[in-house]
Every structure is written in C-alpha cells, then in structure tokens.
Design a protein around this motif. Structure first.
Motif, PDB file in Angstrom:
ATOM      1  N   GLU A 130     -58.496 -38.020   9.053  1.00  0.00           N
ATOM      2  CA  GLU A 130     -58.001 -36.918   8.239  1.00  0.00           C
ATOM      3  C   GLU A 130     -58.786 -35.633   8.462  1.00  0.00           C
ATOM      4  OE1 GLU A 130     -58.426 -38.966   4.511  1.00  0.00           O
ATOM      5  OE2 GLU A 130     -56.264 -39.233   4.370  1.00  0.00           O
ATOM      6  N   ARG A 190     -59.961 -32.353  10.419  1.00  0.00           N
ATOM      7  CA  ARG A 190     -59.348 -31.429  11.384  1.00  0.00           C
ATOM      8  C   ARG A 190     -60.456 -30.554  11.977  1.00  0.00           C
ATOM      9  NH1 ARG A 190     -57.230 -26.273   9.941  1.00  0.00           N
ATOM     10  NH2 ARG A 190     -57.373 -26.986   7.796  1.00  0.00           N
ATOM     11  N   ALA A 201     -65.543 -29.507  10.937  1.00  0.00           N
ATOM     12  CA  ALA A 201     -64.255 -30.169  10.744  1.00  0.00           C
ATOM     13  C   ALA A 201     -63.908 -30.114   9.264  1.00  0.00           C
ATOM     14  CB  ALA A 201     -64.310 -31.620  11.226  1.00  0.00           C
TER      15      ALA A 201
END
Length: 171
Positions: A73, A75, A166
């Motif tokens: 999950e 990114r 991230a």
C-alpha cells in the motif's frame, strides 16, 4: 482574507434593509407569546422503548484499531535530502496548528496533506512520520524531520542526509 472581507461587505449591503424593518415589537412579541403558550404539561416526555430491536443497540462502541498499511500500500514518491529541526522550535505552532514536539515522529513537507503518513528510509533503516508542517524552505531538501526521526535515521549529527520517501495508505 480579502475575499472574506468582500463577502462580508456584500452581505451587509443586502441585510441592512431587512434589519431596518425589525422593531422591538416584532422581536419581543413572538418570544413572549411562545413562552406564555408553553407550559410544563405540554412539554414532551421521554418514554423508554419496549421494542426489542432497539434494546439490542449497543450504546457505546469500542474504537476500531486500524492496522498499519502494508508495503504493497506504500506509494514511492522519490527521494532527496532530508534535514531536521528540534528543540529550538519546541512548543511553536506548526502549519497544521498543533504544537511542535521534537520527540514525536513528525515532519514538514511542501505539498503532502497534513496527517499523511510517510515512510522515510535511509541506509536500511526506516521510520514512519506524520506530516504536520510545511517546509523545508531552503536548499534542495525534500523533507524536514523531527529530531526523534532524524536521530533514528542517523542524520541528526550530520544535519542532513539522503532519504527515500513513500506515502503509506490510500493517500
């Protein structure tokens, strides 16, 4: 701010004629009449329900603990140089309105929404910080970390260091 002032001026022009028509008689009369018409006998009473479906409703619900987002999950949003800020800003308001605490895992980013969780990685070590401020505003820095986060990543003594970022979750 200017837009709010303009809206206030525009509204005051349209409200002023309506306020000119209000007199003490039109304001006081309905309040007196409604107070006189209401008595204790006319007030609604609370009567407990005998419906068994209503009785099964739980009045208090425990908080649901959300698991941390998984690696899938996350990114990736690139990397760059991270710097940190600490005790000299302790207690000052951040851009989100909360007070800065150098011992919390928080950070400043130019564009990510407040509350975003970001995994910051350096040399095999990672920390998760919450965005609560705006910055950094100098150099080619991508994020300003709290003192605690910088310490865990090993960039406190150096002042800055290269990191990868991230965003976690569905941000």
């Amino acid at each position: 701010m200017a837009l709010a002032g303009f809206a206030l001026v525009a509204l005051s022009g349209s409200i002023a004629p309506a306020l000119a028509e209000v007199t003490t008689e039109t304001v006081a009369a309905p309040a007196v009449a409604s107070a006189a018409a209401t008595s204790n006998a006319e007030l609604p009473r609370f009567v407990p329900s005998t419906d068994t479906a209503a009785a099964s409703i739980v009045p208090f619900q425990e908080a649901v603990v959300q698991p941390l987002p998984t690696e899938e999950e996350a990114r990736d949003i690139g990397g760059g140089v991270a710097s940190w800020y600490g005790r000299e800003f302790e207690g000052r308001r951040t851009a989100s309105g909360e007070r800065f605490d150098p011992d919390e895992y928080t950070a400043a980013h130019r564009t990510l929404p407040f509350g975003s969780k970001v995994r910051v990685s350096r040399n095999g070590h990672s920390v998760v910080v919450r965005i609560n401020d705006r910055g950094p505003f100098h150099g080619n820095r991508v994020i300003d970390l709290s003192q605690a986060a910088a310490e865990d990543l090993g960039i406190r003594s150096a002042g800055s260091g290269r990191v990868e970022l991230a965003v976690l979750g569905n941000d």
